[in-house]
Motif scaffolding. Structure first.
Motif, PDB file in Angstrom:
ATOM      1  N   VAL A 188       0.808  -1.257  -0.043  1.00 36.38           N
ATOM      2  CA  VAL A 188      -0.005   0.020   0.043  1.00 36.38           C
ATOM      3  C   VAL A 188       1.100   1.059  -0.108  1.00 36.38           C
ATOM      4  O   VAL A 188       1.743   1.126   0.706  1.00 36.38           O
ATOM      5  CB  VAL A 188      -0.878  -0.021   1.301  1.00 36.38           C
ATOM      6  CG1 VAL A 188      -1.812   1.339   1.279  1.00 36.38           C
ATOM      7  CG2 VAL A 188      -1.818  -1.250   1.351  1.00 36.38           C
ATOM      8  N   LYS A 189       0.571   2.183  -0.709  1.00 35.98           N
ATOM      9  CA  LYS A 189       1.205   3.509  -0.506  1.00 35.98           C
ATOM     10  C   LYS A 189       0.241   4.515  -0.517  1.00 35.98           C
ATOM     11  O   LYS A 189      -0.526   4.582  -1.145  1.00 35.98           O
ATOM     12  CB  LYS A 189       2.245   3.660  -1.873  1.00 35.98           C
ATOM     13  CG  LYS A 189       1.507   3.733  -3.092  1.00 35.98           C
ATOM     14  CD  LYS A 189       2.464   4.011  -4.653  1.00 35.98           C
ATOM     15  CE  LYS A 189       1.907   4.282  -5.615  1.00 35.98           C
ATOM     16  NZ  LYS A 189       2.809   4.518  -6.694  1.00 35.98           N
ATOM     17  N   PRO A 190       0.689   5.632   0.102  1.00 41.45           N
ATOM     18  CA  PRO A 190      -0.157   6.869   0.292  1.00 41.45           C
ATOM     19  C   PRO A 190       0.112   7.756  -0.756  1.00 41.45           C
ATOM     20  O   PRO A 190       1.233   8.082  -1.361  1.00 41.45           O
ATOM     21  CB  PRO A 190       0.151   7.401   1.606  1.00 41.45           C
ATOM     22  CG  PRO A 190       1.688   7.286   1.627  1.00 41.45           C
ATOM     23  CD  PRO A 190       1.900   5.871   0.947  1.00 41.45           C
ATOM     24  N   ARG A 230       5.685  10.127  12.831  1.00 36.06           N
ATOM     25  CA  ARG A 230       4.703   9.415  13.584  1.00 36.06           C
ATOM     26  C   ARG A 230       4.167   9.448  14.868  1.00 36.06           C
ATOM     27  O   ARG A 230       3.319   8.867  15.331  1.00 36.06           O
ATOM     28  CB  ARG A 230       5.409   7.857  13.544  1.00 36.06           C
ATOM     29  CG  ARG A 230       6.646   7.741  14.493  1.00 36.06           C
ATOM     30  CD  ARG A 230       7.558   6.530  14.070  1.00 36.06           C
ATOM     31  NE  ARG A 230       8.323   6.737  13.014  1.00 36.06           N
ATOM     32  CZ  ARG A 230       9.230   5.694  12.487  1.00 36.06           C
ATOM     33  NH1 ARG A 230       9.155   4.679  13.285  1.00 36.06           N
ATOM     34  NH2 ARG A 230       9.852   5.800  11.237  1.00 36.06           N
ATOM     35  N   ARG A 231       4.815  10.386  15.670  1.00 36.91           N
ATOM     36  CA  ARG A 231       4.475  10.712  16.948  1.00 36.91           C
ATOM     37  C   ARG A 231       3.312  11.920  16.919  1.00 36.91           C
ATOM     38  O   ARG A 231       2.770  12.261  18.061  1.00 36.91           O
ATOM     39  CB  ARG A 231       5.529  11.275  17.789  1.00 36.91           C
ATOM     40  CG  ARG A 231       6.633  10.298  18.066  1.00 36.91           C
ATOM     41  CD  ARG A 231       7.904  10.757  18.723  1.00 36.91           C
ATOM     42  NE  ARG A 231       8.694   9.854  18.620  1.00 36.91           N
ATOM     43  CZ  ARG A 231       8.741   8.694  19.558  1.00 36.91           C
ATOM     44  NH1 ARG A 231       8.078   8.369  20.360  1.00 36.91           N
ATOM     45  NH2 ARG A 231      10.024   7.984  19.340  1.00 36.91           N
ATOM     46  N   CYS A 232       2.986  12.405  15.692  1.00 39.48           N
ATOM     47  CA  CYS A 232       1.942  13.527  15.702  1.00 39.48           C
ATOM     48  C   CYS A 232       0.596  12.797  14.878  1.00 39.48           C
ATOM     49  O   CYS A 232      -0.206  13.392  15.328  1.00 39.48           O
ATOM     50  CB  CYS A 232       2.493  14.440  14.851  1.00 39.48           C
ATOM     51  SG  CYS A 232       1.368  15.876  14.500  1.00 39.48           S
ATOM     52  N   CYS A 237       1.400   7.510   9.886  1.00 36.20           N
ATOM     53  CA  CYS A 237       1.682   7.790   8.686  1.00 36.20           C
ATOM     54  C   CYS A 237       2.656   6.720   8.114  1.00 36.20           C
ATOM     55  O   CYS A 237       3.316   5.883   8.857  1.00 36.20           O
ATOM     56  CB  CYS A 237       2.476   9.006   8.678  1.00 36.20           C
ATOM     57  SG  CYS A 237       3.882   9.310   9.646  1.00 36.20           S
ATOM     58  N   TRP A 238       3.119   6.849   6.793  1.00 31.99           N
ATOM     59  CA  TRP A 238       4.213   6.058   6.435  1.00 31.99           C
ATOM     60  C   TRP A 238       5.426   6.790   6.510  1.00 31.99           C
ATOM     61  O   TRP A 238       5.942   7.838   5.712  1.00 31.99           O
ATOM     62  CB  TRP A 238       3.874   5.744   4.602  1.00 31.99           C
ATOM     63  CG  TRP A 238       2.689   4.640   4.563  1.00 31.99           C
ATOM     64  CD1 TRP A 238       3.343   3.233   4.265  1.00 31.99           C
ATOM     65  CD2 TRP A 238       1.375   4.821   4.694  1.00 31.99           C
ATOM     66  NE1 TRP A 238       2.016   2.515   3.995  1.00 31.99           N
ATOM     67  CE2 TRP A 238       0.922   3.454   4.337  1.00 31.99           C
ATOM     68  CE3 TRP A 238       0.711   5.859   4.982  1.00 31.99           C
ATOM     69  CZ2 TRP A 238      -0.472   3.236   4.185  1.00 31.99           C
ATOM     70  CZ3 TRP A 238      -0.679   5.565   4.922  1.00 31.99           C
ATOM     71  CH2 TRP A 238      -1.378   4.131   4.467  1.00 31.99           C
ATOM     72  N   ASP A 239       6.235   6.841   7.512  1.00 33.26           N
ATOM     73  CA  ASP A 239       7.147   7.786   8.003  1.00 33.26           C
ATOM     74  C   ASP A 239       8.520   7.327   7.393  1.00 33.26           C
ATOM     75  O   ASP A 239       9.524   6.925   8.206  1.00 33.26           O
ATOM     76  CB  ASP A 239       7.219   7.704   9.562  1.00 33.26           C
ATOM     77  CG  ASP A 239       7.921   9.074  10.021  1.00 33.26           C
ATOM     78  OD1 ASP A 239       8.235   9.978   9.311  1.00 33.26           O
ATOM     79  OD2 ASP A 239       7.877   9.193  11.441  1.00 33.26           O
TER      80      ASP A 239
END
Length: 243
Positions: free
Chosen positions: A14-16, A141-143, A146-148
């Motif tokens: 999967v990709k955003p 990722r702490r907010c 997401c794909w970080d």
């Protein structure tokens, strides 16, 4: 001594392509809540989607397929790996879809992710807080979930909900400003929506600064060099913005 777990990239199934992100920081409780809808492309049939999340509580996860069908997801967190797994009751077919969820986090004191910064107000001489972000190298990722990873870039539309006695400025393109009620107490907050365009020549970070002001104050000009008191939000999404 425990053997260190080898580093692994996120699955490439999967990709955003586009994040629609809403954030509401609360400088009294030092927390924030948010919502996001991510347009994604499912590259091969899957029944789970794995992405990054750290120090967040995630709920109300649902996936909408291209035909309009919605599929509710269960979310499990793996704190030691900073991962969130969205599991579905059936296989998801390849093609476009959108993944939505709500989340809550703390404005932490770790100087990473979405964190709090203490300062002395020049107006009141009192100790107060600003909310700031530090997303590099792997702390977006702490907010929000997401794909970080730097290789997985996307376009971002960001909406900020802040108190009406504060002004937020950004070097992003402002596409809407107004007032909206938030929660049952009917307190009105200043509403700002910014969109980061994906075809700009340089991957500049969005940057928001904040100050207290009177509700009757005239609007400030949108200039990139305007420096107010301290930043409310400093989105450093260089690694994640689509070029």
């Amino acid at each position: 001594m425990a053997e260190k777990k080898p580093f692994e990239r996120l699955p490439k199934t999967v990709k955003p392509s586009h994040y629609e992100l809403f954030l509401h920081p609360d400088l009294k409780t030092l927390t924030f809540d948010g919502k996001e809808t991510v347009k994604i492309e499912i590259l091969s049939a899957v029944n789970k989607i794995v992405l990054h999340a750290a120090d967040l509580s995630i709920k109300d996860a649902v996936l909408t397929l291209a035909n309009g069908e919605t599929v509710t997801s269960e979310v499990s967190l793996t704190p030691e790996d900073e991962l969130a797994t969205f599991s579905f009751p059936k296989m998801l077919p390849p093609g476009p879809a959108s993944l939505s969820c709500s989340f809550v986090g703390e404005l932490n004191d770790k100087m990473k992710g979405f964190y709090r910064s203490k300062y002395i107000s020049s107006a009141t001489k009192e100790e107060t807080y600003a909310a700031v972000t530090q997303f590099e190298a792997t702390d977006a990722r702490r907010c929000f979930p997401c794909w970080d990873e730097p290789a997985v870039k996307a376009i971002f539309s960001i909406t900020l909900c802040v108190q009406p006695n504060r002004v937020a400025l950004s070097n992003m393109v402002s596409i809407e400003q107004g007032f909206t009620a938030h929660n049952a107490d009917k307190v009105f907050f200043y509403f700002l929506a910014y969109e980061r365009l994906g075809l700009t020549p340089l991957p500049l970070p969005s940057f928001v600064r904040l100050r207290k002001t009177s509700l009757n104050s005239p609007p400030l000009p949108q200039v990139p060099y305007a420096i107010l008191e301290r930043p409310l939000i400093s989105f450093q999404l260089i690694n994640l913005i689509k070029m």
